[in-house]
Design a protein around this motif. Structure first.
Motif, mmCIF file in Angstrom:
data_model
loop_
_atom_site.group_PDB
_atom_site.id
_atom_site.type_symbol
_atom_site.label_atom_id
_atom_site.label_comp_id
_atom_site.label_asym_id
_atom_site.label_seq_id
_atom_site.Cartn_x
_atom_site.Cartn_y
_atom_site.Cartn_z
ATOM 1 N N ALA A 14 0.838 -1.199 -0.064
ATOM 2 C CA ALA A 14 -0.216 0.111 -0.087
ATOM 3 C C ALA A 14 0.885 1.097 0.092
ATOM 4 C CB ALA A 14 -0.958 0.030 1.302
ATOM 5 N N ALA A 15 1.961 1.541 0.866
ATOM 6 C CA ALA A 15 2.680 2.421 0.688
ATOM 7 C C ALA A 15 3.446 2.603 -0.410
ATOM 8 C CB ALA A 15 3.813 2.137 1.951
ATOM 9 N N ARG A 16 3.874 1.668 -1.268
ATOM 10 C CA ARG A 16 4.225 1.957 -2.619
ATOM 11 C C ARG A 16 3.282 2.667 -3.524
ATOM 12 N NH1 ARG A 16 6.404 -4.493 -3.288
ATOM 13 N NH2 ARG A 16 8.295 -4.236 -2.154
ATOM 14 N N GLU A 17 2.101 2.736 -3.335
ATOM 15 C CA GLU A 17 1.311 3.298 -4.076
ATOM 16 C C GLU A 17 1.192 4.607 -4.258
ATOM 17 O OE1 GLU A 17 -0.915 2.102 -6.325
ATOM 18 O OE2 GLU A 17 -0.401 -0.063 -6.193
ATOM 19 N N PHE A 18 1.661 5.386 -3.095
ATOM 20 C CA PHE A 18 1.867 6.981 -2.673
ATOM 21 C C PHE A 18 3.153 7.380 -3.585
ATOM 22 C CE2 PHE A 18 -0.592 5.147 0.854
ATOM 23 C CZ PHE A 18 -1.652 6.287 1.088
ATOM 24 N N ARG A 19 2.848 8.624 -3.977
ATOM 25 C CA ARG A 19 3.605 9.388 -4.816
ATOM 26 C C ARG A 19 4.278 10.461 -4.231
ATOM 27 N NH1 ARG A 19 -0.117 8.315 -9.639
ATOM 28 N NH2 ARG A 19 0.107 5.965 -10.199
ATOM 29 N N ASP A 20 5.696 11.006 -4.090
ATOM 30 C CA ASP A 20 6.194 11.958 -3.337
ATOM 31 C C ASP A 20 5.654 13.455 -3.977
ATOM 32 O OD1 ASP A 20 7.725 13.373 -1.525
ATOM 33 O OD2 ASP A 20 9.345 13.525 -2.820
ATOM 34 N N HIS A 29 -8.013 4.646 8.902
ATOM 35 C CA HIS A 29 -7.439 3.481 9.274
ATOM 36 C C HIS A 29 -6.378 3.149 8.520
ATOM 37 C CE1 HIS A 29 -8.342 -0.729 11.334
ATOM 38 N NE2 HIS A 29 -7.648 0.341 12.130
ATOM 39 N N TRP A 30 -6.086 2.024 7.738
ATOM 40 C CA TRP A 30 -4.897 1.457 7.131
ATOM 41 C C TRP A 30 -4.233 2.418 5.988
ATOM 42 C CZ3 TRP A 30 -3.385 -0.858 10.980
ATOM 43 C CH2 TRP A 30 -4.287 -1.908 11.598
ATOM 44 N N PRO A 31 -5.254 3.288 5.384
ATOM 45 C CA PRO A 31 -4.625 4.202 4.629
ATOM 46 C C PRO A 31 -3.839 5.212 5.094
ATOM 47 C CG PRO A 31 -6.932 3.882 3.783
ATOM 48 C CD PRO A 31 -6.610 3.009 5.216
ATOM 49 N N MET A 32 -4.208 5.563 6.640
ATOM 50 C CA MET A 32 -3.452 6.441 7.208
ATOM 51 C C MET A 32 -2.174 5.858 7.382
ATOM 52 S SD MET A 32 -6.664 7.929 9.737
ATOM 53 C CE MET A 32 -5.463 8.536 10.750
ATOM 54 N N VAL A 33 -1.999 4.559 8.051
ATOM 55 C CA VAL A 33 -0.846 3.868 8.367
ATOM 56 C C VAL A 33 0.129 3.712 7.043
ATOM 57 C CG1 VAL A 33 0.236 1.891 9.079
ATOM 58 C CG2 VAL A 33 -1.973 2.895 10.323
ATOM 59 N N ALA A 34 -0.438 3.357 6.044
ATOM 60 C CA ALA A 34 0.445 3.399 4.767
ATOM 61 C C ALA A 34 0.881 4.646 4.278
ATOM 62 C CB ALA A 34 -0.497 2.815 3.762
ATOM 63 N N ALA A 35 0.124 5.619 4.394
ATOM 64 C CA ALA A 35 0.655 7.020 4.195
ATOM 65 C C ALA A 35 1.841 7.349 5.089
ATOM 66 C CB ALA A 35 -0.209 8.046 4.153
ATOM 67 N N ARG A 36 1.818 7.069 6.391
ATOM 68 C CA ARG A 36 2.750 7.311 7.231
ATOM 69 C C ARG A 36 4.196 6.575 6.754
ATOM 70 N NH1 ARG A 36 3.485 10.309 11.632
ATOM 71 N NH2 ARG A 36 4.763 9.831 13.271
ATOM 72 N N ILE A 37 4.004 5.395 6.469
ATOM 73 C CA ILE A 37 5.002 4.513 6.070
ATOM 74 C C ILE A 37 5.515 5.070 4.767
ATOM 75 C CG2 ILE A 37 5.709 2.122 5.004
ATOM 76 C CD1 ILE A 37 3.284 1.096 7.015
ATOM 77 N N ALA A 38 4.682 5.478 3.788
ATOM 78 C CA ALA A 38 5.322 6.178 2.571
ATOM 79 C C ALA A 38 6.289 7.248 3.023
ATOM 80 C CB ALA A 38 4.305 6.438 1.662
ATOM 81 N N ARG A 39 5.758 8.129 3.977
ATOM 82 C CA ARG A 39 6.432 9.307 4.243
ATOM 83 C C ARG A 39 7.940 9.092 4.673
ATOM 84 N NH1 ARG A 39 3.647 14.156 4.372
ATOM 85 N NH2 ARG A 39 1.613 13.853 4.812
ATOM 86 N N ALA A 43 8.173 9.242 -0.065
ATOM 87 C CA ALA A 43 7.353 10.287 -0.148
ATOM 88 C C ALA A 43 7.263 11.400 1.124
ATOM 89 C CB ALA A 43 5.894 9.737 -0.478
ATOM 90 N N PRO A 44 8.597 11.907 1.502
ATOM 91 C CA PRO A 44 8.457 12.745 2.570
ATOM 92 C C PRO A 44 7.558 14.077 2.250
ATOM 93 C CG PRO A 44 10.542 12.997 1.297
ATOM 94 C CD PRO A 44 9.936 11.668 0.916
ATOM 95 N N ASP A 45 7.476 14.468 0.843
ATOM 96 C CA ASP A 45 6.470 15.765 0.598
ATOM 97 C C ASP A 45 5.139 15.224 0.207
ATOM 98 O OD1 ASP A 45 8.627 17.346 1.130
ATOM 99 O OD2 ASP A 45 9.584 16.960 -0.724
ATOM 100 N N LEU A 46 4.793 14.232 0.511
ATOM 101 C CA LEU A 46 3.307 13.757 0.141
ATOM 102 C C LEU A 46 2.477 14.704 0.963
ATOM 103 C CD1 LEU A 46 1.431 11.375 -0.739
ATOM 104 C CD2 LEU A 46 1.483 10.584 1.509
ATOM 105 N N VAL A 47 1.439 15.062 0.187
ATOM 106 C CA VAL A 47 0.142 16.081 0.965
ATOM 107 C C VAL A 47 -1.013 15.211 1.005
ATOM 108 C CG1 VAL A 47 -1.119 18.051 0.710
ATOM 109 C CG2 VAL A 47 1.065 17.950 -0.287
ATOM 110 N N VAL A 48 -1.657 15.184 2.404
ATOM 111 C CA VAL A 48 -2.620 14.317 2.634
ATOM 112 C C VAL A 48 -3.756 15.186 3.032
ATOM 113 C CG1 VAL A 48 -3.439 12.874 4.178
ATOM 114 C CG2 VAL A 48 -1.259 12.369 3.251
ATOM 115 N N VAL A 49 -4.778 14.976 2.480
ATOM 116 C CA VAL A 49 -6.286 15.750 2.896
ATOM 117 C C VAL A 49 -7.019 14.709 3.495
ATOM 118 C CG1 VAL A 49 -8.054 17.046 1.998
ATOM 119 C CG2 VAL A 49 -6.020 17.175 0.886
ATOM 120 N N TYR A 50 -7.624 14.914 4.847
ATOM 121 C CA TYR A 50 -8.371 14.119 5.640
ATOM 122 C C TYR A 50 -9.855 14.751 5.454
ATOM 123 C CZ TYR A 50 -4.329 12.105 7.671
ATOM 124 O OH TYR A 50 -2.916 11.530 7.950
#
Length: 264
Positions: A14-20, A29-39, A43-50
């Motif tokens: 899942a983390a691999r799907e995020f792009r910097d 839930h798990w999308p939030m965890v996967a996004a944090r792993i990607a960061r 993908a340190p410059d990922l922008v997340v909207v909740y």
């Protein structure tokens, strides 16, 4: 890596799907965890909207427990409201990808988080929609995350459509007025990565090493013919495993419900 737990595989995949640098809408839930792993990884410059209206553009000191958890607002460039997030950001197409948890999902990407069985006399009453209906209806580049590894999580047709996928077949979303060109594109599970085919529904693109076609067929019973060649997911790197285990330790501290057999 044979010592990598299937659930760790799932989160790494899942983390691999995020792009910097991209702007993503991330569900509960798990999308939030996967996004944090990607960061932590690529993908340190990922922008997340909740869905509550928080826009997170950096690694926060702590993992959030929900989209409304103000831990995500630490240093945030914007804290608005749900209407802003769901309609000004998601509905207007200002996010390029959308991530939604899908505990029960059918072959056409329709997600059920409402009831198992008859609506009036359900076998199980589930938590409900939250912002999931809007994510399924409006999200661009929609990626579904499901932790299920048994057929009951992947029926031919869900008992109740909470978040619309491609409904009953090609063209129905457009006929009902949903924005064109949207709907689920990818389904990630502990068994592997599936992509959407307009005729067949979700079909495996790559399975986790060690998972056979027979195991996939037993889980996704809508699958018909075995493809001539089926890819395997790339083995996780040591960095991916380390980042995932670090975030899972945070999740355990935040009382996330993790698989019982997941190593501490």
């Amino acid at each position: 890596m044979s010592t990598v737990h299937p659930f760790e595989w799932f989160l790494i995949n899942a983390a691999r799907e995020f792009r910097d640098g991209e702007v993503t809408f991330v569900g509960f839930h798990w999308p939030m965890v996967a996004a944090r792993i990607a960061r932590h990884l690529h993908a340190p410059d990922l922008v997340v909207v909740y869905e509550c209206g928080i826009v997170e553009d950096r690694l926060t000191p702590q993992l959030s427990t929900s989209p409304s958890d103000l831990r995500a607002a630490v240093g945030a460039p914007m804290c608005a409201g749900s209407m802003d997030a769901l309609y000004s950001w998601l509905g207007r197409g200002r996010v390029t990808r959308t991530f939604l948890e899908a505990p029960i999902v059918d072959r056409r990407g329709n997600v059920n988080t409402t009831v198992v069985g008859d609506y009036d006399r359900p076998t199980v009453r589930l938590p409900g929609s939250g912002g999931g209906t809007e994510l399924g209806s409006l999200g661009r580049g929609l990626v579904l995350l499901s932790t299920g590894d048994r057929a009951r999580a992947y029926p031919e047709r869900v008992d109740y459509v909470t978040s619309p996928g491609h409904l009953s077949g090609p063209g129905e979303r457009e006929r009902l007025g949903y924005p064109a060109g949207r709907g689920p594109e990818v389904l990630l599970t502990p068994l592997g990565r599936l992509t959407f085919d307009s005729r067949e529904g979700f079909v495996p693109a790559a399975l986790r090493p060690g998972v056979s076609w027979q195991e996939a067929r037993a889980c996704f019973r809508w699958l018909r013919e075995e493809p001539g060649e089926l890819s395997e997911l790339p083995e996780p790197t040591a960095e991916e495993v380390a980042a995932t285990r670090h975030v899972l330790r945070e999740a355990r501290e935040m009382r996330y419900r993790l698989p019982a057999d997941l190593p501490a």
